[in-house]
Design a protein around this motif. Structure first.
Motif, PDB file in Angstrom:
ATOM      1  N   ASN A   1      24.857  14.817  39.243  1.00 44.67           N
ATOM      2  CA  ASN A   1      26.166  14.282  39.605  1.00 44.67           C
ATOM      3  C   ASN A   1      26.169  13.809  41.059  1.00 44.67           C
ATOM      4  OD1 ASN A   1      29.106  14.549  40.640  1.00 44.67           O
ATOM      5  ND2 ASN A   1      29.294  14.569  38.415  1.00 44.67           N
TER       6      ASN A   1
ATOM      7  N   PRO B   1      25.606  11.555  30.296  1.00 42.12           N
ATOM      8  CA  PRO B   1      26.497  11.019  31.326  1.00 42.12           C
ATOM      9  C   PRO B   1      27.967  11.361  31.143  1.00 42.12           C
ATOM     10  CG  PRO B   1      26.060   9.325  29.710  1.00 42.12           C
ATOM     11  CD  PRO B   1      25.301  10.565  29.259  1.00 42.12           C
TER      12      PRO B   1
ATOM     13  N   TYR C   1      19.586  11.942  28.721  1.00 41.46           N
ATOM     14  CA  TYR C   1      20.497  11.582  29.813  1.00 41.46           C
ATOM     15  C   TYR C   1      21.896  11.834  29.272  1.00 41.46           C
ATOM     16  CZ  TYR C   1      23.328   7.838  32.162  1.00 41.46           C
ATOM     17  OH  TYR C   1      24.289   7.093  32.797  1.00 41.46           O
TER      18      TYR C   1
ATOM     19  N   VAL D   1      24.366   6.904  37.635  1.00 40.34           N
ATOM     20  CA  VAL D   1      25.358   7.951  37.905  1.00 40.34           C
ATOM     21  C   VAL D   1      26.636   7.352  38.493  1.00 40.34           C
ATOM     22  CG1 VAL D   1      23.689   9.826  38.113  1.00 40.34           C
ATOM     23  CG2 VAL D   1      24.255   8.469  40.138  1.00 40.34           C
TER      24      VAL D   1
ATOM     25  N   TYR E   1      27.096  13.941  34.176  1.00 40.76           N
ATOM     26  CA  TYR E   1      25.776  13.462  34.571  1.00 40.76           C
ATOM     27  C   TYR E   1      24.763  14.606  34.682  1.00 40.76           C
ATOM     28  CZ  TYR E   1      28.112   9.022  35.503  1.00 40.76           C
ATOM     29  OH  TYR E   1      28.840   7.883  35.373  1.00 40.76           O
TER      30      TYR E   1
END
Length: 288
Positions: free
Chosen positions: A156, A116, A114, A47, A255
């Motif tokens: 996040n 991001p 995931y 992250v 995220y």
């Protein structure tokens, strides 16, 4: 009616809600503010910058082998990210077992991702612009008599919320858009499957959902004027919804982790609340 956001305590209590399953099947988004999913010191790098090759919308694992796709970084980092996603898959499965026990043993876990990238920076064509209100449908992967259940979590590190908007109930939306949709062709569905354009034959339900997805995103007047509400999911919050039933748009936030699961319509507590049965009722006949 706009899809409600139902806050659920760690103990599974939600004010004014008798059953989490019934709320979910009725078109709610279940939000869990207090579930733990800690990162190790090594995992915190995921992250700090996106560990993604940028060729797809997200990084994901699928199947029993949990092969990692779309990631960047060293071999050690990619394996750590793969293990993080495997752990999130177990977390999502545990959430379903604990808070939605009617579905235990009935859901099939699909991809774990995931995500991001900031939503606002990855707008593509209108069809792929997920900031527009839509219901989920998969062009190449027909689902027929299954539901799309998703478990999201904001990871996040800087306090930035995951910003969504949710729309009106599925039935009200369908009444507006069904008359505009093209008819279903079983022959065309068989041909697409034979040519391997689709992984299986599209049912009439799959056909309608794909065209609803596109009609919703194309109609800018509806996007602007339809009943809707903004929703912010803070870091550390987890939310669960049937994304084939709840109209939603992802408006921003960087995220996130996501788990997709499939549930047979027949395994619902109230199958008549599925989009499959709602569309059939609106058309006045069973779907093909």
């Amino acid at each position: 009616m706009i899809s409600p956001i139902v806050s659920v305590s760690r103990e599974g209590r939600a004010p004014g809600v008798a059953s989490l399953v019934e709320a979910l099947e009725g078109g709610a988004v279940l939000m869990f503010p207090g579930l733990d999913f800690p990162f190790s010191p090594f995992e915190e790098r995921f992250v700090e910058r996106p560990f993604a090759d940028g060729k797809a919308k997200n990084v994901n694992i699928r199947g029993g082998a949990a092969e990692l796709r779309g990631a960047s970084g060293s071999a050690e980092e990619q394996e750590a990210l793969r293990q993080l996603l495997i752990r999130y898959r177990r977390f999502a499965e545990g959430l379903i077992d604990r808070y939605l026990p009617a579905y235990t043993g009935k859901v099939a876990l699909a991809g774990t991702s995931y995500r991001p990238f900031d939503v606002d920076r990855r707008k593509l064509s209108w069809r792929r612009d997920d900031t527009r209100l839509h219901v989920d449908a998969f062009p190449s992967n027909p689902i027929g008599e299954k539901r799309i259940l998703r478990v999201f979590r904001n990871i996040n590190p800087k306090g930035e919320p995951r910003r969504w908007r949710v729309g009106e109930d599925f039935g009200s939306m369908a009444e507006k858009f069904l008359p505009r949709l093209p008819g279903y062709s079983p022959l065309s569905a068989r041909l697409l499957a034979a040519l391997r354009v689709t992984k299986a034959r599209r049912s009439e339900y799959d056909h309608l959902m794909l065209h609803l997805h596109d009609a919703l995103k194309r109609d800018m007047e509806y996007q602007a004027k339809a009943p809707q509400a903004d929703v912010h999911f803070a870091p550390g919050q987890t939310w669960v919804t049937f994304s084939d039933l709840v109209m939603h748009g992802a408006m921003g936030g960087q995220y996130m982790l996501e788990q997709t699961a499939y549930l047979p319509v027949a395994a619902q507590v109230h199958p008549e609340k599925s989009p499959q049965r709602i569309l059939a009722a609106k058309l006045g006949r069973p779907l093909q």
